[in-house]
Design an enzyme around this catalytic site. Structure first.
Site, PDB file in Angstrom:
ATOM      1  N   ARG A 437       0.815  -1.214   0.000  1.00  0.00           N
ATOM      2  CA  ARG A 437       0.000   0.000   0.000  1.00  0.00           C
ATOM      3  C   ARG A 437       0.849   1.264   0.000  1.00  0.00           C
ATOM      4  NH1 ARG A 437      -3.788  -0.770   4.816  1.00  0.00           N
ATOM      5  NH2 ARG A 437      -4.760   1.051   3.871  1.00  0.00           N
ATOM      6  N   ASP A 453      -8.751   1.738   3.385  1.00  0.00           N
ATOM      7  CA  ASP A 453      -8.938   0.301   3.436  1.00  0.00           C
ATOM      8  C   ASP A 453     -10.329  -0.001   2.907  1.00  0.00           C
ATOM      9  OD1 ASP A 453      -7.900  -2.361   4.832  1.00  0.00           O
ATOM     10  OD2 ASP A 453     -10.049  -2.160   5.264  1.00  0.00           O
ATOM     11  N   ASP A 542       1.256   0.463   9.806  1.00  0.00           N
ATOM     12  CA  ASP A 542       0.809   1.751  10.327  1.00  0.00           C
ATOM     13  C   ASP A 542       1.917   2.423  11.124  1.00  0.00           C
ATOM     14  OD1 ASP A 542      -1.759   2.259   9.443  1.00  0.00           O
ATOM     15  OD2 ASP A 542      -2.677   0.984  10.938  1.00  0.00           O
TER      16      ASP A 542
END
Length: 632
Positions: A437, A453, A542
């Site tokens: 991503r 997402d 993250d």
């Protein structure tokens, strides 16, 4: 040359240069390209009257007894164009292969090799490299030369300490405290003399703790012979700071050389007689006395930035050396001086992304430019895509959306048909890795990315407002759901919490705006071991992205309102809808390992949330621009 004289040369060269920078005489330029810059006749100032300054403006008028580089034993005729073959650097990218040092590997060798492995410069084999690293042996001699030596061409001999090798040929030398008689400007690289306890990674921040000079503090300390310091002037209590006062210029005292004196300015002019008298003749003291506190604060802040960006750890010193060489490969277009002299620094402004300042997220203020007016939505599809179609319609409804990209990383095949939208929709086949991503996909057409997402639940108003906020903070991440870090005394390690609280230091990347440059940094700047860890532990992705952006900005992310009706619908990792759970031991361990990999804690906490004007004010909803943000 004795060691103390070599140290003196390095200190005299570096500190005199730094003072000239701080006084605004010369801008800092760590990498000096061969030849003049476009539009400039030469790299040095053009003297107004060369007839009176010939000995300074023309090299052929140097005294006969001045050190001549032609007398140096290490291939002194070498220049960048003559002794380095840039054609071996594919795509102008610097790749370096480290040859194992002969004999026992020293601590210094290990620190150098550790700083290279996993970096963007590292090559796994000699055939992939355009620069070969050679480390002197433990006894500081050259030792056996590597098989790819080739007379030293495209080789770098690197030592954190003085290493008097003589069989160097055409090899570049990056050495601490190089002596004047063998240093080749524009080809070799001078390193600072690092203490053995200098940290490998991260490094301590600068020690600027005050926002104004202390009254009565020493103004200027001048280095003298035998390591002593002359305290040339002090701020008397009767002379207000920033005001010119007539004082006796002869006031001075000596200071031992074991430690630097506590002075606002330290100057090492070179160990020549009457150095202090020369300073007085140039009226340096008058200029320093008249300097405003705000100017001194800005100079202090600049020294803190230079320390943090380039000198605070062994890794940064080594990477700065390699970036200087990378600049020489690229030429003058690689790093404009603003990149070297402005945060976040040249190590975090990759020329492989762009050589134009306006393309980076952190130079808009200096350039007087504005961020882009549209964004690209990048929706990551992992385990399930059930709520995806609704999310596409919400995002496409934004007035600022330019395109939607679906990053399909699910084992199930994508649908045959997609909903019709007013913006282009592109499907990208992922590799089923969490780090996918943050890959710099060529299909991304804007500089702004809305990372989502498939299970993210947002309203179009929330998207619009968050993007408008991002335009005011283009270097930061702007998100909805937050987390906070803390020091866990019981574990003796850093940890983080996902509890809803006022204080936060991270935002979830399942719904966040940021500049697409961070995809390039994530992929090409982060050590490979950290990216691999993110793929093995999806919750790490993250954390890793937040660490990276905080390292660049030294600032916290921005939090914006998020409707209560769907606060429990955005998961921590893309594994299905549900409430955000507290981090499990594996995730907490990941957090500690990321902090260790960075060598310091870059995250910054904040309690600021930006809201629309009249948000939740008791006025008519007709006066509110983002009405849906207040729905229960």
């Amino acid at each position: 040359m004795p060691l103390w004289r070599r140290k003196s040369f390095w200190l005299a060269l570096s500190v005199s240069w730094l003072l000239l920078i701080l006084l605004g005489v010369f801008p800092l330029r760590l990498a000096v390209p061969p030849g003049p810059l476009p539009g400039c006749s030469q790299g040095w100032p053009r003297w107004l009257d060369a007839a009176f300054l010939q000995s300074f403006s023309q090299s052929e008028t140097l005294p006969k007894d001045a050190p001549q580089l032609s007398q140096a034993p290490r291939g002194s005729s070498c220049t960048w164009g003559a002794c380095f073959d840039t054609s071996k650097c594919k795509g102008n990218a610097l790749k370096i292969f480290a040859h194992s040092p002969a004999g026992t590997t020293t601590e210094a060798h290990r620190r150098i090799l550790d700083s290279l492995e996993g970096s963007r410069y590292y090559a796994l084999s000699p055939t992939e490299a355009c620069l070969h690293l050679f480390l002197p042996s433990q006894d500081h001699t050259c030792g056996p030369l590597p098989p790819y030596w080739n007379g030293g061409r495209n080789h770098l001999v690197l030592s954190l300490y003085p290493a008097p090798c003589t069989r160097l040929g055409q090899a570049m030398v990056a050495e601490a405290s190089p002596s004047l008689d063998i240093f080749r400007p524009g080809f070799d690289v001078a390193l600072p003399y690092l203490p053995e306890a200098h940290p490998l990674q991260g490094g301590a921040p600068g020690q600027l703790q005050q926002h104004s000079p202390q009254p009565g503090a020493t103004l200027l300390a001048v280095a003298e012979e035998k390591g002593r310091w002359r305290i040339t002037d002090t701020h008397a209590s009767t002379c207000p700071w920033g005001k010119h006062c007539e004082q006796d210029p002869g006031l001075h005292q000596t200071h031992p050389g074991e430690t630097l004196p506590n002075a606002t300015f330290c100057l090492i002019p070179g160990h020549r007689s009457a150095a202090s008298s020369l300073l007085q003749a140039l009226q340096v003291l008058t200029a320093l006395r008249d300097m405003l506190p705000s100017k001194i604060l800005s100079l202090r802040q600049q020294t803190q930035f230079l320390w943090t960006a380039y000198f605070s750890s062994v890794e940064k010193v080594i990477h700065t050396t390699l970036e200087i060489i990378q600049d020489r490969i690229w030429g003058t277009s690689a790093h404009p001086s603003l990149m070297w002299n402005s945060p976040p620094g040249a190590l975090l402004a990759l020329p492989t992304f762009s050589t134009s300042l306006k393309d980076f997220p952190f130079y808009h203020l200096q350039q007087g430019s504005s961020p882009e007016s549209s964004f690209s939505a990048l929706i990551w599809v992992g385990v399930s895509s059930e709520p995806l179609l609704k999310l596409i319609q919400v995002v496409a409804g934004s007035r600022y959306c330019a395109q939607i990209l679906i990053l399909w990383s699910s084992e199930k095949p994508p649908p045959d048909r997609w909903p019709e939208t007013t913006v282009p929709l592109t499907v990208i086949e992922g590799r089923r890795k969490a780090s996918d991503r943050f890959f710099p996909y060529g299909d991304i057409s804007t500089n702004v990315i809305l990372s989502l997402d498939a299970h993210s639940t947002l309203s179009t108003s929330e998207v619009d407002f968050a993007f408008v906020v991002w335009q005011s903070f283009p270097e930061r991440m702007v998100g909805f759901l937050t987390q906070n870090h803390f020091w866990d005394e019981a574990r003796g390690a850093w940890g983080y919490s996902t509890e809803m609280a006022n204080e936060f230091s991270m935002v979830l990347t399942t719904a966040v705006f940021y500049h697409r440059y961070y995809h390039t940094l994530f992929t090409h700047s982060l050590p490979k071991a950290l990216r691999t860890m993110a793929d093995d532990t999806p919750t790490c992705v993250d954390i890793l992205m937040n660490f990276l952006v905080a390292t660049v900005t030294k600032l916290p992310p921005i939090k914006v309102p998020y409707g209560r009706q769907h606060q429990e619908a955005v998961p921590l990792a893309a594994e299905g809808p549900g409430p955000v759970p507290e981090p499990q031991p594996l995730a907490q361990d990941c957090f500690s390992r990321v902090a260790a990999g960075f060598g310091h804690m870059p995250l910054v906490s904040s309690r600021v949330r930006l809201e629309p004007v009249l948000f939740k004010d008791p006025v008519s909803v007709q006066r509110k621009k983002y009405r849906s943000l207040e729905k229960p």
